[in-house]
Enzyme design. Structure first.
Site, short mmCIF file in Angstrom:
data_model
loop_
_atom_site.label_atom_id
_atom_site.label_comp_id
_atom_site.label_asym_id
_atom_site.label_seq_id
_atom_site.Cartn_x
_atom_site.Cartn_y
_atom_site.Cartn_z
CB THR A 111 -0.95 0.03 1.16
OG1 THR A 111 -0.03 -0.24 2.46
CG2 THR A 111 -1.86 -0.96 1.05
CG LEU A 118 6.27 -3.47 1.29
CD1 LEU A 118 4.99 -2.59 0.79
CD2 LEU A 118 5.94 -4.52 1.43
CB VAL A 119 7.54 1.91 3.87
CG1 VAL A 119 8.96 2.46 3.35
CG2 VAL A 119 6.44 2.98 3.20
CB SER A 120 2.81 0.88 4.86
OG SER A 120 1.80 0.33 5.70
CB SER A 121 2.00 -4.28 3.11
OG SER A 121 2.13 -4.92 4.47
#
Length: 359
Positions: A111, A118-121
């Site tokens: 996300t 990638l830092v947030s999912s």
């Protein structure tokens, strides 16, 4: 698995009494679009129930009440060397359909990216359900969530416990604000804080449960002092989920669940890389063996991969549930079968140099 709280369970699963049963949608949508989203949401709840991960009626009701698409208005999918962004308001109907299918697929979704990383999912819904059930919350519990992400997990907790019982923390102000906005669109207003989750949230303590949605190298000691005696901490460590029972501000202990878990690493004061390093000639069939990789990561820096392999084979190829962790004022250790037994390793040791000769 760590010991449960001794408090009797009396779960109701009811929505918070001050919140409308059906809050307004996050954004206006044509009737056909709303129908498709509602149908996809209902189908996912049925699938999770059929898969046996929503056995608790209270959590089944929470998943049925909280639509994932509100918390994932867009996500990224890999395409070649870059990423493609799929979002629910795309003017192309085919792209909108792909977004909706992706949102209600039982899979993690990227996300938020920063410089391609990638830092947030949004976590895999079935794993979220397993973790929430394993958290063993009781009515009246105060829960601290580390890693606000999209806010979806916090919404499920709010539905189950009430807004005033939920605190969620994220290091990134932008992520925290986005989670706060998503939650508000459905009428949920927990305490959302932008700060270092490794430091906990002393102003909202004490907590009965701590739920972590990022991979840790160590258990931050500050959390123990913010927990009530008997509190439960559920956190990703290595490639598993450790369930710790807190005795007091200086001691917690517990075992891993059998469930595999892969999350974005913790960022903040205690963040550090956790890696088994080079496989150093390990047999090919073991490089991809998930059970062995768990042990390899858990003992990185304490055991040479060859030592880890010999022990793993000699002890009957143990799964995650045979391992545990002890946190004390003196340090942190992982262990196999018995915290007082012969197989105990310090956590968080730097990777020691390994001779490059392989086998």
């Amino acid at each position: 698995m760590g010991a449960h709280s001794a408090r009797p369970a009396h779960s109701t699963g009811a929505a918070h009494p001050d919140r409308p049963a059906h809050a307004a949608p996050a954004y206006p949508a044509p009737a056909e679009g709303r129908d498709l989203r509602e149908a996809a949401h209902a189908a996912q709840v049925r699938e999770l129930t059929a898969a046996g991960v929503l056995e608790d009626p209270a959590w089944r009701a929470a998943f049925a009440a909280v639509p994932r698409h509100v918390f994932v208005p867009y996500f990224y999918t890999g395409r070649g060397a870059g990423h493609e962004r799929l979002w629910g308001e795309d003017p192309d109907p085919a792209h909108r359909a792909r977004w909706l299918r992706g949102v209600y697929t039982d899979a993690p979704l990227a996300t938020r990216l920063r410089d391609g990383e990638l830092v947030s999912s949004s976590s895999q819904p079935s794993l979220m359900a397993k973790m929430l059930e394993a958290l063993d919350v009781r009515d009246g519990d105060n829960v601290l969530e580390i890693g606000a992400g999209t806010g979806y997990n916090a919404a499920l907790l709010c539905h189950r416990l009430g807004d005033e019982r939920v605190t969620t923390v994220d290091l990134d102000e932008e992520i925290a604000e986005s989670a706060r906005a998503h939650l508000a669109r459905l009428g949920y207003r927990p305490t959302v804080i932008a700060g270092d989750g490794a430091r906990g949230c002393p102003s909202r303590a004490p907590f009965d449960r701590v739920l972590v949605t990022c991979t840790l190298p160590l258990i931050p000691h500050a959390w123990l002092g913010q927990c009530r005696p008997g509190a439960r901490i559920l956190a990703p460590l290595s490639t598993g989920l450790i369930a710790l029972r807190v005795r007091d501000a200086d001691f917690a202990e517990g075992r891993f669940l059998h469930t595999a878990a892969y999350f974005v690493p913790l960022r903040g004061a205690t963040a550090s890389p956790t890696s088994p390093g080079d496989s150093y000639g390990l047999p090919y069939e073991l490089v991809g063996n998930e059970r062995f990789q768990f042990m390899l990561v858990l003992t990185a820096g304490a055991l040479h991969p060859r030592e880890a392999l010999d022990l793993w084979r000699g002890e009957g190829r143990p799964g995650r549930e045979r391992f545990g962790v002890t946190v004390s004022a003196e340090g942190q250790w992982s262990w196999l079968d018995d915290p007082q037994g012969p197989y105990v390793w310090p956590l968080g040791e730097p990777q020691r140099p390994l001779s490059p000769g392989g086998w």
